[in-house]
Enzyme design. Structure first.
Site, short mmCIF file in Angstrom:
data_model
loop_
_atom_site.label_atom_id
_atom_site.label_comp_id
_atom_site.label_asym_id
_atom_site.label_seq_id
_atom_site.Cartn_x
_atom_site.Cartn_y
_atom_site.Cartn_z
N ASP A 1 -0.33 11.59 -4.07
CA ASP A 1 -0.29 10.21 -3.86
C ASP A 1 -0.97 9.66 -5.26
O ASP A 1 -0.79 8.21 -5.52
CB ASP A 1 -0.84 9.62 -2.77
CG ASP A 1 -2.36 10.11 -2.52
OD1 ASP A 1 -2.67 11.32 -2.47
OD2 ASP A 1 -3.11 9.18 -2.40
N ASN A 2 -1.63 10.18 -5.94
CA ASN A 2 -2.21 9.54 -7.21
C ASN A 2 -1.57 10.18 -8.36
O ASN A 2 -2.08 10.09 -9.64
CB ASN A 2 -4.02 10.23 -7.16
CG ASN A 2 -4.57 9.39 -6.25
OD1 ASN A 2 -4.45 8.39 -5.83
ND2 ASN A 2 -5.78 9.82 -5.99
N ARG B 1 5.03 6.73 -6.84
CA ARG B 1 4.01 7.88 -6.84
C ARG B 1 4.92 9.06 -6.44
O ARG B 1 6.03 8.98 -5.70
CB ARG B 1 3.01 7.74 -5.85
CG ARG B 1 2.06 6.48 -5.92
CD ARG B 1 1.21 6.31 -4.79
NE ARG B 1 0.63 4.94 -4.78
CZ ARG B 1 -0.62 4.68 -4.85
NH1 ARG B 1 -1.62 5.73 -4.96
NH2 ARG B 1 -1.10 3.31 -5.03
N ARG C 1 -5.00 -4.30 -10.99
CA ARG C 1 -4.52 -3.51 -12.22
C ARG C 1 -3.33 -3.75 -12.81
O ARG C 1 -2.37 -4.29 -11.92
CB ARG C 1 -4.37 -1.93 -11.59
CG ARG C 1 -5.31 -1.40 -10.93
CD ARG C 1 -5.20 -0.34 -9.95
NE ARG C 1 -6.25 0.59 -9.67
CZ ARG C 1 -6.33 1.49 -8.35
NH1 ARG C 1 -5.12 1.41 -7.64
NH2 ARG C 1 -7.18 2.31 -8.26
N GLY D 1 -3.80 1.13 1.37
CA GLY D 1 -4.86 0.59 2.46
C GLY D 1 -5.57 -0.24 2.29
O GLY D 1 -6.26 -0.99 3.11
N ASP E 1 -11.99 -1.34 5.90
CA ASP E 1 -12.19 -3.06 5.76
C ASP E 1 -11.33 -3.46 4.57
O ASP E 1 -11.18 -4.52 4.35
CB ASP E 1 -13.49 -3.38 5.61
CG ASP E 1 -14.19 -2.86 4.21
OD1 ASP E 1 -13.35 -2.01 3.56
OD2 ASP E 1 -15.46 -2.97 4.28
N ASP F 1 -6.15 5.06 -10.53
CA ASP F 1 -7.04 5.33 -9.34
C ASP F 1 -8.16 5.98 -9.85
O ASP F 1 -8.30 7.15 -9.46
CB ASP F 1 -6.03 6.15 -8.27
CG ASP F 1 -6.75 5.53 -6.69
OD1 ASP F 1 -7.84 5.05 -7.00
OD2 ASP F 1 -6.31 6.24 -5.99
#
Length: 485
Positions: free
Chosen positions: A263-264, A188, A181, A91, A127, A273
């Site tokens: 998801d991490n 994942r 990164r 996102g 955003d 993350d």
């Protein structure tokens, strides 16, 4: 310019439709370079890029030669605090480029991904931007974990971008940034969950084969002699063991991730993350990093259990490829791998050579027996200081017992630890003569230190404490020589 070590390898795009969305990077008002990871840039053939080229690729995101033609926002799902969320995906980041290490360095496939690079189809009304404080915190986390021997993503580049952002969980408006990164993989656990949730067995199989080819080479070579079910079980076992080793190193390091959602979790067993992370000030199994983790699901002492739970969810996601598979042995392998890695991690922090398993287990019991007893004292030694004081074993005792913390090293719990430590040899006796071990306190990264570093940046635009902390962390890493990928 790129050197011969630069090897473009944009293979993720080969997966095709359903795995990602091409996106357009945000455009930023300014590009102030705040951090450049020169040592990793040199390893990847990017160390000779001048400032203008660095800005072009890592702030404007113009493609690297021979690499992805457009950034890719990756699709995935995940369990967040135990609740399945099918609305996830990149996102506020994307996969920017993929590179291959030289064969001499191991030949791994490596990704350059972003955080704060603008909106994507998966932004969910956000955003797509990153606060400068968030970028600073992640740089500090990755530098500290790498120095501590944790297999972690690397902060490759950080630019301040000149916008003022509004956030509900920190004083606003606040400064903005974009981070790049370096990771071993962006596949994942949640990447598999997405296709399993959609009952898309064809894409699930495609992602599985891709993952084996690029991240589990020991299984890739066996695909002609083993069946699919065997490979699926073996894949879960290998990923589980990698994850167990990661959890063990977090525990030995005193690190609390804070958001251990599926998801991490990466199939390479790599930590990444860094949102509301913390390092332990003192031993506390119930210590929580995230203010919103009200039930303590991701507390320090629960991390191994949560990681194992996440591995089980990966097995669930792969069930359509192997309906009759028995994953129980893979779960048992996690337990064995964790306890083995935990002993090794604690002995590495103490800087002593492993002995027999029973002796090592006794020493581990002694370590936690003392830390637990010490935690409630108003002048607790602290997690990091304990390992610093006893690095190298008994030869360190004379200096430690003459230090300001000497009075804390007494009582039955300390006696049990000290007795268990006797007979252990230092891994590197020469390190004890280094200036690092002549100081009173170890290099740490506690929350108050991070807040002080940020305050200097926020109020005075003073980057000196940030740069000094990175230098101190790297000096510690050079002395400790704890292996990190």
């Amino acid at each position: 310019m790129m050197t011969s070590s630069y090897i473009a390898a944009p293979v993720f795009a080969e997966l095709g439709d359903g795995f990602y969305d091409p996106v357009t990077p945000a455009r930023f008002p300014v590009h102030h370079l705040r951090f450049r990871n020169q040592r990793w840039a040199e390893r990847l053939g990017l160390g000779e890029l001048d400032d203008a080229a660095w800005e072009t690729h890592f702030a404007r995101f113009e493609p690297l030669p021979g690499n992805l033609k457009a950034p890719l926002a990756l699709r995935y799902h995940g369990h967040q605090f135990g609740i399945y969320n099918p609305a996830l995906g990149d996102g506020r980041g994307f996969l920017f480029a993929q590179l291959r290490e030289s064969s001499e360095a191991g030949g791994r496939l490596l990704d350059l991904g972003t955080k704060g690079s603008g909106t994507t189809p998966w932004s969910r009304g956000g955003d797509g931007k990153l606060t400068l404080k968030g970028g600073v915190r992640e740089v500090l986390a990755t530098e500290m974990l790498e120095a501590a021997g944790v297999y972690t993503s690397k902060s490759f580049s950080l630019f301040e971008t000149g916008e003022m952002l509004f956030r509900g969980d920190e004083p606003s408006p606040t400064r903005s940034s974009v981070l790049v990164r370096l990771s071993h993989s962006h596949v994942r656990f949640g990447s598999f969950q997405r296709h399993a949730h959609a009952r898309d067995v064809e894409r699930l199989r495609r992602l599985f084969d891709f993952s084996i080819e690029h991240y589990v080479p020991e299984l890739h070579g066996a695909k002609d002699v083993t069946g699919l079910e065997e490979r699926v079980v073996a894949f879960v076992k290998i990923v589980g063991e990698r994850s167990a080793r990661l959890a063990a190193r977090w525990m030995a390091t005193g690190f609390v991730h804070g958001v251990l959602n599926t998801d991490n979790m990466s199939i390479t067993g790599e930590s990444f993350d860094y949102g509301p992370y913390r390092f332990l000030p003192r031993y506390d199994p119930d210590f929580v990093a995230a203010y919103f983790d009200e039930g303590g699901r991701y507390a320090f002492g629960r991390q191994p259990t949560v990681v194992l739970w996440n591995v089980a969810r990966l097995a669930d996601a792969l069930r359509p490829l192997a309906p009759d598979a028995d994953f129980h042995p893979a779960m048992l392998a996690f337990e064995d791998a964790f306890h083995t890695a935990m002993r090794a991690g604690l002995l590495a922090r103490l800087g002593v050579v492993s002995r027999e398993v029973d002796e090592d287990a006794r020493l581990v019991d002694g370590i936690y027996g003392f830390l637990d007893a010490d935690a409630g004292h108003p002048r607790s030694v602290g997690y990091d200081a304990f390992f610093f004081d006893w690095y190298g074993g008994i030869p360190r005792a004379a200096r430690t017992m003459a230090s300001a913390r000497a009075d804390r090293y007494q009582g039955p719990a300390f006696d049990a630890f000290h007795s268990a430590l006797a007979g252990y040899a230092a891994v590197r006796p020469d390190a004890l003569g280094d200036a690092y071990f002549e100081r009173e306190d170890p290099c740490t990264l506690l929350i108050d230190e991070i807040e002080d570093i940020w305050s200097a940046i926020d109020t005075r635009d003073d980057w000196g404490p940030f740069e000094a902390k990175i230098a101190d962390i790297r000096a510690m890493g050079a002395v400790m020589r704890l292996r990190a990928e």
